[in-house]
Write an enzyme that holds these catalytic residues in place. Structure first.
Site, PDB file in Angstrom:
ATOM      1  N   LYS A 231     -42.303  12.388  83.008  1.00 48.43           N
ATOM      2  CA  LYS A 231     -41.102  12.719  83.745  1.00 48.43           C
ATOM      3  C   LYS A 231     -40.020  13.186  82.767  1.00 48.43           C
ATOM      4  O   LYS A 231     -40.057  12.750  81.614  1.00 48.43           O
ATOM      5  CB  LYS A 231     -40.596  11.541  84.585  1.00 48.43           C
TER       6      LYS A 231
ATOM      7  N   TYR B 215     -34.513   7.868  87.136  1.00 51.90           N
ATOM      8  CA  TYR B 215     -35.012   6.572  87.611  1.00 51.90           C
ATOM      9  C   TYR B 215     -34.207   6.089  88.815  1.00 51.90           C
ATOM     10  O   TYR B 215     -34.754   5.485  89.735  1.00 51.90           O
ATOM     11  CB  TYR B 215     -34.961   5.527  86.495  1.00 51.90           C
TER      12      TYR B 215
HETATM   13  P1  NAD Z   1     -39.928  11.943  71.083  1.00 53.89           P
HETATM   14  O1  NAD Z   1     -38.851  12.792  70.523  1.00 53.89           O
HETATM   15  O2  NAD Z   1     -40.110  10.589  70.525  1.00 53.89           O
HETATM   16  O3  NAD Z   1     -41.328  12.695  70.980  1.00 53.89           O
HETATM   17  C1  NAD Z   1     -41.471  14.063  71.264  1.00 53.89           C
HETATM   18  C2  NAD Z   1     -42.693  14.596  70.544  1.00 53.89           C
HETATM   19  O4  NAD Z   1     -42.778  15.993  70.786  1.00 53.89           O
HETATM   20  C3  NAD Z   1     -42.620  14.402  69.022  1.00 53.89           C
HETATM   21  O5  NAD Z   1     -43.872  13.971  68.547  1.00 53.89           O
HETATM   22  C4  NAD Z   1     -42.311  15.782  68.506  1.00 53.89           C
HETATM   23  O6  NAD Z   1     -42.847  16.018  67.207  1.00 53.89           O
HETATM   24  C5  NAD Z   1     -43.011  16.652  69.542  1.00 53.89           C
HETATM   25  N1  NAD Z   1     -42.487  18.018  69.589  1.00 53.89           N
HETATM   26  C6  NAD Z   1     -43.252  19.117  69.642  1.00 53.89           C
HETATM   27  N2  NAD Z   1     -42.494  20.210  69.659  1.00 53.89           N
HETATM   28  C7  NAD Z   1     -41.228  19.798  69.601  1.00 53.89           C
HETATM   29  C8  NAD Z   1     -39.978  20.487  69.580  1.00 53.89           C
HETATM   30  N3  NAD Z   1     -39.917  21.826  69.624  1.00 53.89           N
HETATM   31  N4  NAD Z   1     -38.851  19.754  69.523  1.00 53.89           N
HETATM   32  C9  NAD Z   1     -38.897  18.413  69.497  1.00 53.89           C
HETATM   33  N5  NAD Z   1     -40.060  17.700  69.529  1.00 53.89           N
HETATM   34  C10 NAD Z   1     -41.212  18.396  69.560  1.00 53.89           C
HETATM   35  O7  NAD Z   1     -39.683  11.872  72.655  1.00 53.89           O
HETATM   36  P2  NAD Z   1     -40.285  10.819  73.667  1.00 53.89           P
HETATM   37  O8  NAD Z   1     -39.288   9.749  73.903  1.00 53.89           O
HETATM   38  O9  NAD Z   1     -41.645  10.438  73.261  1.00 53.89           O
HETATM   39  O10 NAD Z   1     -40.309  11.692  75.024  1.00 53.89           O
HETATM   40  C11 NAD Z   1     -41.369  12.600  75.311  1.00 53.89           C
HETATM   41  C12 NAD Z   1     -41.483  12.769  76.831  1.00 53.89           C
HETATM   42  O11 NAD Z   1     -41.784  11.511  77.410  1.00 53.89           O
HETATM   43  C13 NAD Z   1     -40.189  13.236  77.499  1.00 53.89           C
HETATM   44  O12 NAD Z   1     -40.485  14.100  78.556  1.00 53.89           O
HETATM   45  C14 NAD Z   1     -39.576  11.961  78.037  1.00 53.89           C
HETATM   46  O13 NAD Z   1     -38.778  12.168  79.191  1.00 53.89           O
HETATM   47  C15 NAD Z   1     -40.822  11.160  78.378  1.00 53.89           C
HETATM   48  N6  NAD Z   1     -40.587   9.715  78.291  1.00 53.89           N
HETATM   49  C16 NAD Z   1     -40.979   8.962  79.329  1.00 53.89           C
HETATM   50  C17 NAD Z   1     -40.772   7.606  79.303  1.00 53.89           C
HETATM   51  C18 NAD Z   1     -41.237   6.746  80.456  1.00 53.89           C
HETATM   52  O14 NAD Z   1     -40.908   5.565  80.474  1.00 53.89           O
HETATM   53  N7  NAD Z   1     -42.005   7.293  81.396  1.00 53.89           N
HETATM   54  C19 NAD Z   1     -40.169   7.008  78.208  1.00 53.89           C
HETATM   55  C20 NAD Z   1     -39.799   7.816  77.133  1.00 53.89           C
HETATM   56  C21 NAD Z   1     -40.019   9.178  77.191  1.00 53.89           C
END
Ligand code: NAD
Length: 368
Positions: free
Chosen positions: A133, A217
């Site tokens: 999401k 949420y």
């Molecule tokens: P994060 O920044 O920790 O991870 C993002 C990943 O994408 C990294 O590994 C990064 O290297 C990679 N990436 C690839 N291309 C990129 C670019 N151009 N710019 C930035 N990063 C790039 O983020 P996250 O918290 O893991 O979030 C990722 C997804 O998961 C989002 O869509 C977020 O909304 C979702 N999320 C959901 C929940 C949940 O509880 N369902 C919780 C956190 C995040």
């Protein structure tokens, strides 16, 4: 504090819930034993901290491949999870997942603006998709994702883990079975202090501010608690544009949803205050959770005909992450309908666009 098991006052409701739990168990038992293989795309905080450690607890899902732009991450997590080099891919090699029969599902855990592209390419490679999401950054992208999955004859599920979290499930049942009486008001509040220097604060990568990330949420909870779709909404945004974090995304955006039954939902979305809770109130009482949509530590209270109690639920057979991962597998293996489909994600995307429009135009917007 009371434990759910001795809630004699709620015998009727307890019976409904018990039968739901039994049904879930029966469904799980009839699922074929083959394990479904997941490739995780994007090895960031959520994928590595929450999702990947859960595969070992899954009944039907297993982690078989990794996709990342960082060779060190592929090496580190590949070694940790026993993923052979043949099943580790860079983004440039992504489309080669098509040739790997071990991969059934691609789980997209990338920044929001990359969801549509990577989900569509996974569908085109003949894979089922789990996508985080918010499903995408626009409703048009979400529609394209649904069309691609449909064309490929594959599933598309959105990572709405709360749909598999037992306190949330119990709250939904309590509203549905009349415990709170006729539902009249939902309050849902979600927010945290956003740290600078991350893609979430860059609109090109996130699609928007707190609403895309955490306010969703509040929105999704208002919909699953009510069991209705809103017909009208009005939103108010407040953002300090001199704050370097909020150059092009919003900080706070509150919105009110009006449902056909007359139920109203007041929702908070914030990047400058901490919130995680909701309450569904009706003519006979209410049910409330705080925290409501966290990774763990949920707390639940009920109020029925004037009596307020804290409710403790037994430890579930599957936590929300395992429930979510296994559910897509069960749908693939048995054909049961998805609880959090692409269409569910699209409904939120359309409402998010309407919330932004309402705040921008400073007027109520019809979403019927
Ligand atoms: P994060 O920044 O920790 O991870 C993002 C990943 O994408 C990294 O590994 C990064 O290297 C990679 N990436 C690839 N291309 C990129 C670019 N151009 N710019 C930035 N990063 C790039 O983020 P996250 O918290 O893991 O979030 C990722 C997804 O998961 C989002 O869509 C977020 O909304 C979702 N999320 C959901 C929940 C949940 O509880 N369902 C919780 C956190 C995040």
């Amino acid at each position: 504090m009371i434990s759910w098991n001795r809630r004699s006052v709620l015998q009727g409701i307890g019976a409904v819930l018990a039968s739901t739990a039994l049904l879930d168990g029966a469904q799980a038992q009839s699922v074929p034993k083959r394990k479904i293989g997941y490739a995780v795309v994007g090895l960031g905080g959520y994928a590595t901290g929450q999702i990947m450690p859960q595969f070992k607890n899954c009944e039907h899902a297993r982690l078989v491949a990794l996709v990342s732009g960082t060779p060190e991450k592929l090496e580190r997590y590949g070694a940790e999870y026993g993923i052979p080099k043949t099943h580790r891919y860079s983004y440039a090699e992504y489309d080669r997942i098509r040739d790997n029969p071990d991969i059934d599902v691609v789980y997209v855990v990338l920044p929001n603006a990359m969801h549509a592209e990577y989900a569509i390419r996974a569908s085109q490679a003949g894979k089922h998709v789990m996508c985080e999401k918010p499903m995408a950054t626009t409703a048009a992208e979400a529609e394209a994702m649904i069309a691609a999955a449909k064309k490929a004859g594959r599933k598309l599920m959105i990572g709405y883990r709360c749909h598999f979290e037992q306190h949330n499930r119990r709250a939904i049942e309590l509203v549905k079975t009349g415990f709170v009486g006729r539902p009249t008001l939902i309050t849902a509040e979600h927010g945290f202090f956003a740290q600078g220097g991350q893609w979430r604060l860059d609109k090109r990568m996130s699609g928007g501010g707190s609403l895309m990330d955490i306010g969703i949420y509040s929105l999704n909870a208002a919909r699953y608690l009510s069991g209705e779709e809103p017909v009208e909404l009005v939103a108010t945004e407040w953002t300090d544009r001199s704050d370097p974090r909020f150059k092009n995304v919003e900080d706070r955006i509150d919105f009110q949803l009006k449902f056909p039954s007359g139920l109203i939902a007041n929702c908070v979305s914030s990047y400058s205050s901490n919130h995680n809770g909701f309450r569904a109130s009706g003519t006979k009482g209410w049910v409330g959770l705080e925290p409501a949509t966290s990774y763990e530590g949920h707390k639940m209270w009920t109020n029925h005909e004037g009596k307020t109690e804290q409710v403790t639920l037994p430890v579930p057979r599957k936590n929300q992450f395992v429930g979510q991962l296994d559910h897509l597998c069960e749908s693939i293996l048995t054909g049961i309908p998805l609880r959090a489909s692409g269409e569910e994600g699209l409904r939120d995307m359309r409402l998010i666009e309407a919330i932004y429009r309402s705040a921008r135009e400073r007027r109520a917007v019809s979403v019927a």
